[in-house]
Structure formats: structure tokens, C-alpha cells
Motif scaffolding. Sequence first.
Motif, short mmCIF file in Angstrom:
data_model
loop_
_atom_site.label_atom_id
_atom_site.label_comp_id
_atom_site.label_asym_id
_atom_site.label_seq_id
_atom_site.Cartn_x
_atom_site.Cartn_y
_atom_site.Cartn_z
N SER A 88 49.80 19.10 -12.86
CA SER A 88 51.21 18.86 -13.24
C SER A 88 51.97 20.18 -13.40
O SER A 88 53.14 20.28 -13.04
CB SER A 88 51.29 18.02 -14.52
N LEU A 89 51.30 21.21 -13.91
CA LEU A 89 51.96 22.53 -14.01
C LEU A 89 52.28 23.06 -12.62
O LEU A 89 53.39 23.52 -12.35
CB LEU A 89 51.05 23.54 -14.74
N GLN A 90 51.29 22.98 -11.73
CA GLN A 90 51.45 23.47 -10.35
C GLN A 90 52.61 22.73 -9.65
O GLN A 90 53.45 23.36 -9.01
CB GLN A 90 50.13 23.24 -9.60
N LEU A 91 52.65 21.41 -9.81
CA LEU A 91 53.70 20.60 -9.16
C LEU A 91 55.09 20.92 -9.70
O LEU A 91 56.09 20.77 -9.00
CB LEU A 91 53.41 19.10 -9.33
N ASN A 92 55.16 21.35 -10.96
CA ASN A 92 56.45 21.70 -11.56
C ASN A 92 56.85 23.15 -11.28
O ASN A 92 57.82 23.65 -11.85
CB ASN A 92 56.42 21.45 -13.07
N GLY A 93 56.08 23.79 -10.40
CA GLY A 93 56.46 25.15 -9.99
C GLY A 93 55.92 26.25 -10.88
O GLY A 93 56.36 27.40 -10.80
N PHE A 94 54.94 25.92 -11.74
CA PHE A 94 54.33 26.94 -12.60
C PHE A 94 52.98 27.34 -12.00
O PHE A 94 52.03 26.56 -12.07
CB PHE A 94 54.15 26.42 -14.03
N PRO A 95 52.87 28.53 -11.39
CA PRO A 95 51.64 28.89 -10.66
C PRO A 95 50.48 29.21 -11.60
O PRO A 95 50.15 30.36 -11.87
CB PRO A 95 52.07 30.13 -9.85
N ILE A 96 49.83 28.16 -12.10
CA ILE A 96 48.81 28.30 -13.13
C ILE A 96 47.56 29.01 -12.63
O ILE A 96 46.93 29.79 -13.36
CB ILE A 96 48.49 26.93 -13.80
N LYS A 97 47.18 28.78 -11.36
CA LYS A 97 45.98 29.43 -10.82
C LYS A 97 46.14 30.94 -10.83
O LYS A 97 45.26 31.69 -11.27
CB LYS A 97 45.74 28.96 -9.37
N ASP A 105 61.06 32.85 -16.77
CA ASP A 105 60.81 32.63 -15.35
C ASP A 105 59.50 31.84 -15.23
O ASP A 105 58.69 31.79 -16.15
CB ASP A 105 60.75 33.95 -14.59
N LYS A 106 59.32 31.19 -14.09
CA LYS A 106 58.23 30.21 -13.97
C LYS A 106 56.84 30.85 -14.06
O LYS A 106 55.92 30.26 -14.60
CB LYS A 106 58.39 29.40 -12.68
N TYR A 107 56.72 32.08 -13.57
CA TYR A 107 55.41 32.74 -13.66
C TYR A 107 55.09 33.10 -15.11
O TYR A 107 53.97 32.93 -15.58
CB TYR A 107 55.36 33.99 -12.77
N SER A 108 56.10 33.57 -15.82
CA SER A 108 55.93 33.92 -17.24
C SER A 108 55.51 32.69 -18.04
O SER A 108 54.64 32.76 -18.91
CB SER A 108 57.25 34.51 -17.76
N HIS A 109 56.11 31.54 -17.71
CA HIS A 109 55.75 30.31 -18.43
C HIS A 109 54.32 29.86 -18.06
O HIS A 109 53.59 29.35 -18.91
CB HIS A 109 56.75 29.20 -18.13
N ALA A 110 53.94 30.07 -16.81
CA ALA A 110 52.56 29.75 -16.40
C ALA A 110 51.57 30.62 -17.18
O ALA A 110 50.51 30.14 -17.60
CB ALA A 110 52.39 29.98 -14.90
N ALA A 125 48.39 29.67 -19.46
CA ALA A 125 47.07 30.26 -19.23
C ALA A 125 46.52 30.84 -20.53
O ALA A 125 45.32 30.69 -20.85
CB ALA A 125 47.17 31.34 -18.16
N SER A 126 47.40 31.46 -21.31
CA SER A 126 47.03 32.04 -22.61
C SER A 126 46.60 30.94 -23.59
O SER A 126 45.59 31.06 -24.29
CB SER A 126 48.23 32.84 -23.14
N ASN A 127 47.36 29.83 -23.64
CA ASN A 127 47.00 28.69 -24.49
C ASN A 127 45.63 28.13 -24.10
O ASN A 127 44.78 27.87 -24.95
CB ASN A 127 48.02 27.55 -24.34
N ILE A 128 45.45 27.93 -22.78
CA ILE A 128 44.20 27.34 -22.27
C ILE A 128 43.00 28.21 -22.66
O ILE A 128 41.97 27.71 -23.10
CB ILE A 128 44.30 27.17 -20.73
N MET A 129 43.17 29.54 -22.52
CA MET A 129 42.07 30.46 -22.85
C MET A 129 41.72 30.37 -24.34
O MET A 129 40.56 30.26 -24.71
CB MET A 129 42.47 31.89 -22.49
N ARG A 130 42.75 30.40 -25.19
CA ARG A 130 42.50 30.43 -26.64
C ARG A 130 41.89 29.12 -27.16
O ARG A 130 40.98 29.13 -27.97
CB ARG A 130 43.79 30.79 -27.39
#
Length: 436
Positions: A8-17, A114-119, A123-128
Motif C-alpha cells: 500500500s505504501l508503494q502504490l501510494n508513491g512512497f518508495p519503501i524498498k 516529500d514522498k521519499y522522506s515519508h517512506a 522504514a524507521s517505524n518498521i525497524m524500531r
Amino acid sequence: MIPLFDISLQLNGFPIKKAKAELNEIVNLSKEDYDVFLRNKKEEIVNFHLENNSFYQELVANTNDWKWENLPVLNKQNLQKPLEERLSKGYTLKNVYLNKTSGSSGTPFVFAKDKYSHALTWASNIMRFGWFDIDFNHSYQARFYGIPMDFVGYHKERFKDFLSQRFRFPVFDLSDEVLEKFLRKFKTKKFDYINGYTSSIVLFAKYLEKRNILLKEICPTLKACFVTSEMLFESDKNLLEKQFGIPIINEYGASELDLIAFENTKGEWQINAETLFVEILDENNNILPYGKEGRIVITSLFNKANPFIRYEIGDIGILDEKSTSQKPILKKLIGRTNDVAFLPSGKKSPGLTFYYVTKSIIEDDGNVKEFIIKQIKPDTFEIEYISEIQLNTKQIQKIEEAIALYLEPNLTFTFTRKTVLERTNRGKLKQFKSYL
């Protein structure tokens, strides 16, 4: 199981990978390489905004030969102007992540990432959360949060809950009858973790204590509880540990930035030094050494859409003496407490409910600068606010409708426009205060 959250993040334009890969690189830097990374990112973000952001250019006196310690300290009032005036070149309302601050500090505004900053934020939330064996794609969350009451907002939030493996417990009414319904859900659903507003989760724990119930026995799948948005007092943490039977993890964040500090597995409040740079300043904007109490000032190292450079969040804190640049530890956070409103019907609502009420008046024109809400009697509240233009009848009616919807009908509100609002002795504006 399909990783719905990442998709869902990827589809919304947030490059999570890409964000996860970069975050992983930053975390694994040596001490020397990290210091170079930090120096470069600070320089890069300042130069970017000086070249591409007219709002930031106006604030910085010497744009050609700037020194970090001479850069202005931004505050929330600086940011209370229409977002279009604060966006960098190349960014529009259409190609950024948009949101509003909660207004829990009493000074609301609209912001962009910006979308990368939000991704990277995700990523930071997921790690913690991963430190505690929680995976956003698969772990099931019991979410103690508010929810918009308008049709579109409500269903949008519920859909996000579905994608994010969350079951939401709305916190606007925390009477015993409602808490009993919450308890029944824990008996029937296999939750992995609890996440939400501190005061609401504490009220639930007090209810369990009264009933002499240990939550882990009712819901054996529970692994951890993460509290946010409000101060967690030691006595409340002890109560939560006792009634839930799981680790209680304290997080400190700001929607306009990121997770700022997150309790690690050693019980230290570890600052996010991957996407943020945190300083403690005195009243003259001098940088204080570790161990000294001062104003928390934060730089977002990646957000190019909207400058958050040396941004004063409105809290007071101390960085531990054992901190390093790569692993700063927050020793103490002072501020961010919220009361609970007790209403005539017997309903209890956390002070943060007012975030949802005030959302209805926070327009992007930045008219309302600050506000505080005081509960004088069970059915009587005073709203004091500072604004350029007095609230009109239509706006007041809109607020009253929101109050009836989120709290209960037949409450009395008075609106007083002020030139200055009362602050705590530490200079913090407390958005909600009960005088009962």
C-alpha cells in the motif's frame, strides 16, 4: 501472507524498498562514517532549502556564508502560513504527503513531506517496532486512537486499518461500558501488540485493575504495548506492566517529523539519529552539552518539500551523558501531558479528543494561531484562542457540531479571543486543562 502494508505504501508513491535499503546502510555505518554522513546531510538539506525555498531564504540572514549555529531556530508560529508559501521548488500540493499537526501543543499548522522522506519515516517505524518482534505486514494491532467521524474520513481510516493489520478502539468514550466491550474484543481476537494514546491505554489498565484481570491471560498472543502522544509517568508504566503482563515501550514523536525517540530493548530512550538531528538549546539558542536541560530542537535531514531545520518542537528535554552522535539517548522529556475530560453522562474522554474537534477549525490560512481548552464544570468549557480575525458564528457553529459529535451534545462552550495565552512555568502551552 501478502505484505499489504508495504504494497500500500508503494502504490501510494512512497518508495519503501529504497527507503529500507538506505536506512539499513545508515544504521550499519561505522562511527567515523556516520559523522561524515551527518555533516554532509546537514549541509545538503540547508543548501537545498536555501536554493529552492523562498520561505527559508527569507529567514536566513546570510544565505551565502552560513554557519550551523547561526541558522534561525524555527518555531511553530513561523510555519503558520499557507503551505504553498512554504513549499520548495518542484513540490506542489499534489506530489507531496500532506498532513496537519495534532495541535496538542496548541499551535496547529499544515505541513508537507516529500514522498521519499515519508517512506523513510515508515522504514524507521518498521525497524524500531521490529526490535520487539512486531512486523507491520503481519502483526495484528489493537489501536487506541481517535477516528474522524465524517463519512469519508471514517471509511478512509477504516480501510487504512485493514491494510495495516489494525483493529481500532476509538478513544472518544472510555466509560466502563465501552471498556467492557474493548475487553471482549481481547478475548476473541489474536492481537500481537497494543499501540495508542497513553492516557486511553492507562484508563483501560485501570479498568482491568478494578476487575482484577491480567490482559495477557485473556489474550495470550500479546507481545508488547507501545504508548505515544502523551507523557508516560513511571506509576502508569508500572500499572500497565502489572495489568497487561507484557513490555511497555515508550515512544516520542511528532507527525511533522518522525519518531523522535523510541525505547530500545535495553530500556533506553534512543533518539532517531538516522533521519533526524536533535539538539538541546538554552534560551539564547546556544547548544547545550549532554546532561543539560534545554529546548528540544530538531532537524529533518531528508525532508525537501518543507524545511524543518533547527525546528523547536515545544518540549524541554535532556540528552544522556552517555550519548554519542550515532546513538543519542533521551534521558528525560518534560512536557506533553494531557488531562482527561469527565462529562455529565459519565463518559470519560482523553484531552487528545480535542485534536479531532480542533481539526475542524484548523484551516490552512493560519488564522487561529494558538488555542487552549479549559473544562470549568462537567458541562462547561472555555476555549481561549489567538487569531488575526475573530471566529465568526458559522465557524463557532462548526466547532459546536464537532463537539456534539465527538464528545456529547448539550455541552456549553464559550469562545474568548485573547492576545496572549497562559503557559506552564516551562513556557509550554497545554492544549487541554481540567479544573474539576
